[in-house]
Design an enzyme around this catalytic site. Structure first.
Site, PDB file in Angstrom:
ATOM      1  N   ARG A  49       0.829  -1.206   0.000  1.00 27.32           N
ATOM      2  CA  ARG A  49       0.000   0.000   0.000  1.00 27.32           C
ATOM      3  C   ARG A  49       0.865   1.258   0.000  1.00 27.32           C
ATOM      4  O   ARG A  49       1.922   1.293   0.626  1.00 27.32           O
ATOM      5  CB  ARG A  49      -0.912   0.009   1.231  1.00 27.32           C
ATOM      6  CG  ARG A  49      -1.981  -1.066   1.214  1.00 27.32           C
ATOM      7  CD  ARG A  49      -2.822  -1.052   2.471  1.00 27.32           C
ATOM      8  NE  ARG A  49      -2.021  -1.416   3.649  1.00 27.32           N
ATOM      9  CZ  ARG A  49      -2.530  -1.491   4.884  1.00 27.32           C
ATOM     10  NH1 ARG A  49      -3.810  -1.208   5.090  1.00 27.32           N
ATOM     11  NH2 ARG A  49      -1.769  -1.834   5.892  1.00 27.32           N
ATOM     12  N   ASP A  51       0.884   5.663   0.462  1.00 35.29           N
ATOM     13  CA  ASP A  51       0.185   6.746   1.146  1.00 35.29           C
ATOM     14  C   ASP A  51      -0.337   7.786   0.158  1.00 35.29           C
ATOM     15  O   ASP A  51       0.004   7.767  -1.030  1.00 35.29           O
ATOM     16  CB  ASP A  51       1.136   7.435   2.127  1.00 35.29           C
ATOM     17  CG  ASP A  51       1.533   6.543   3.281  1.00 35.29           C
ATOM     18  OD1 ASP A  51       0.749   5.660   3.646  1.00 35.29           O
ATOM     19  OD2 ASP A  51       2.647   6.742   3.826  1.00 35.29           O
ATOM     20  N   ARG A 196      10.305   7.568   3.745  1.00 37.15           N
ATOM     21  CA  ARG A 196      10.252   9.019   3.947  1.00 37.15           C
ATOM     22  C   ARG A 196      11.005   9.423   5.214  1.00 37.15           C
ATOM     23  O   ARG A 196      11.616  10.495   5.268  1.00 37.15           O
ATOM     24  CB  ARG A 196       8.803   9.485   3.998  1.00 37.15           C
ATOM     25  CG  ARG A 196       8.105   9.375   2.646  1.00 37.15           C
ATOM     26  CD  ARG A 196       6.598   9.521   2.763  1.00 37.15           C
ATOM     27  NE  ARG A 196       6.225  10.811   3.320  1.00 37.15           N
ATOM     28  CZ  ARG A 196       4.978  11.116   3.687  1.00 37.15           C
ATOM     29  NH1 ARG A 196       4.007  10.210   3.570  1.00 37.15           N
ATOM     30  NH2 ARG A 196       4.705  12.305   4.183  1.00 37.15           N
TER      31      ARG A 196
END
Length: 257
Positions: A49, A51, A196
């Site tokens: 998945r 974001d 990130r």
């Protein structure tokens, strides 16, 4: 019949991959398009998945249907119903044992930073801007502490739902291409915001605010509060998963021979 599909998408207009009760998601768009083609509701399962705002060069999914359709019809029919920012790259039948998430042995991400004094006008949804000159060599050196199997608690969001923080990073590279600094990571799996958070810490090294050895200290400390900030979602692209070659998937999502 079970099918696998490769999907490219621009995540800027979506609230992430996962289907939500309200709001646009990539999963919702893909399921709606393919359900129209096969004439029944279906669910797609993805390799990983992403974001809100994160893009994908080749997300891989699988889905099941009893409808008789050729792979060409599934791809072309699905693309005719998808928004412009999402496209099915390929669709092919696979063994019923194939699972897009559990069969993947690696996943790859790329993060691109525009490193110049002025902000971008073009491709701004695909870049993060950093005006301070970055030392890509120092960033690469610092990043090597992350390679291997570790507890990555220092680089996971507090909202991460993973049962544990141990992951294995196969490779991480940082390099400069003109005005761009690129960070590319491959691991067996990733925690929520892990890439990130890597980049947020490496930026502190690149700007000279932290020494290269600091990243290893953060990793060993396992304290999210000590690591750098979470880098913005724009600039992050899911390059795709990698599977054992016996599944017969395209080369760009298969492990090297």
């Amino acid at each position: 019949m079970r099918y696998a599909a490769g999907i490219e998408y621009d995540g800027a207009a979506f609230l992430g991959w996962q289907r939500l009760a309200e709001g646009p998601t990539v999963q919702g768009a893909v399921e709606q398009a393919l359900s129209y083609v096969v004439n029944h509701p279906l669910e797609v399962v993805c390799a990983g998945r992403t974001d809100a705002g994160v893009h994908a060069r080749c997300q891989v999914v699988h889905f099941d249907t009893e409808a008789v359709r050729t792979p060409y019809a599934l791809r072309q029919g699905g693309n005719s119903r998808l928004p412009r920012g999402v496209v099915l790259l390929w669709v092919q039948p696979v063994d019923v044992a194939f699972h897009a998430r559990y069969a993947a042995r690696a996943r790859r991400y790329r993060y691109t930073i525009l490193n110049r004094p002025v902000r971008p006008a073009l491709q701004r949804d695909f870049l993060t801007w950093e005006r301070v000159p970055l030392d890509a060599g120092a960033m690469h050196h610092a990043a090597q502490a992350l390679v291997g199997e570790h507890d990555f608690s220092a680089f996971r969001t507090v909202h991460c739902q993973a049962k544990h923080a141990r992951r294995q990073v196969h490779e991480i590279r940082c390099w400069r291409e003109g005005e761009h600094v690129v960070v590319e990571v491959q691991a067996n799996a990733f925690l929520h915001h892990m890439v990130r958070n890597f980049v947020g810490s490496l930026l502190l090294v690149g700007r000279g605010e932290k020494p290269a050895a600091w990243v290893a200290e953060v990793l060993a400390g396992r304290d999210r509060a000590v690591a750098g900030p979470t880098a913005p979602s724009n600039g992050l692209v899911f390059l795709g998963p990698r599977y054992p070659r016996e599944w017969g998937l395209p080369d760009d999502v298969s492990l090297p021979a």
